[in-house]
Enzyme design. Sequence first.
Site, mmCIF file in Angstrom:
data_model
loop_
_atom_site.group_PDB
_atom_site.id
_atom_site.type_symbol
_atom_site.label_atom_id
_atom_site.label_comp_id
_atom_site.label_asym_id
_atom_site.label_seq_id
_atom_site.Cartn_x
_atom_site.Cartn_y
_atom_site.Cartn_z
ATOM 1 N N SER A 128 0.818 -1.214 0.000
ATOM 2 C CA SER A 128 0.000 0.000 0.000
ATOM 3 C C SER A 128 0.849 1.261 0.000
ATOM 4 C CB SER A 128 -0.901 0.004 1.244
ATOM 5 O OG SER A 128 -1.525 1.258 1.428
ATOM 6 N N GLU A 130 0.183 3.669 1.718
ATOM 7 C CA GLU A 130 0.225 4.129 3.106
ATOM 8 C C GLU A 130 1.559 3.793 3.762
ATOM 9 O OE1 GLU A 130 -1.902 5.875 5.068
ATOM 10 O OE2 GLU A 130 -3.307 6.225 3.431
ATOM 11 N N TYR A 152 -1.919 0.675 10.417
ATOM 12 C CA TYR A 152 -2.169 -0.018 9.158
ATOM 13 C C TYR A 152 -0.938 0.041 8.269
ATOM 14 C CZ TYR A 152 -3.930 -0.712 4.399
ATOM 15 O OH TYR A 152 -4.107 -1.141 3.104
#
Length: 332
Positions: A128, A130, A152
């Site tokens: 990801s 992120e 996360y």
Amino acid sequence: MAKSALITGITGQDGLYLSELLHSKGYRVVGLVRGQNNPKAARLEESHPFVQIVSGNLLDLSSLMRAMTFAAPDEVYNLGAVSYVAYSWQNARLTSDVTGTGVLNMLEAVRLFQDTTGKSVRYYQASSSEMFGKVQEVPQRESTLLWPRSPYGVAKVFGHYMTINYRESYGMHASSGILFNHESPRRGVEFVTRKVSRAVARISLGLQDSITLGNLDARRDWGFAGDYVRAMWLMLQQDQPDDYVISTGETHSIRELLDLSFSVIGIEDWSSLVHVDPRFFRPAEVDLLIGDSSKASSVLGWSPEVSFEDLVTMMVNADIALESKKLPGNPS
């Protein structure tokens, strides 16, 4: 013989689009669904009857081994995760277990299956954007230092490096797609793009009066999920495994998202319809994510086909159609 693919997280938007893509290519598609009597399994059986469902849990290695035996896959796509970033601060341990350790369990299940059967399996890991968090380079590419800013993101970094470790330690054909934000009408309503498209649809139909959001200046690189699953498949068709950034190379703010969404229903000034609440701000914000997918373009021949404008229009119109069914006199 037709190829077989095992997909974890198959009930999410990526899993649904990916299963359709693989089915169109003649694959036998097996989807891992957690728990018994999972209502998502019933919906999947109805909407995607070509998917064979197997029960399993990313936290339970033995169940993953059983799933591997049942699917006997040529390709494994590990999309399963606790994927809502805001939730990860509230449940950091669960997020770390599923999104991080779950990757280790899936990799180990693939390795053991290969060792036992002698069958070669290609593995895709859903990494990801992120992971970049407090970005150290703009735009972000495969070599950019990872600096996650949420539980996360931290869990995704663990899974990403574990995938690299299994590739280098065991010679596995294991690739990671560092996917930037990708959306669709199938996105969960807790995600900001769908929250906006749904609210705009409901406002246009008189079903609600306003929408409350957090940081309107946060910027993201948003693409269409249907385009991004095509990149996943392409990665596993390569002779050599590798990691790829998948993105549009464009960045847009929440304000731009609102501009486009409200324009679909003919509203230019939305200021009185949108409220900002600090409760929706992240504890550690990621302000600017924009990806450089030139490697995917040159090696995979991949590029996005759906523009940001078309994506937003697609989502608002889909939600208008969905929410219209809730009006009095319309069939449910």
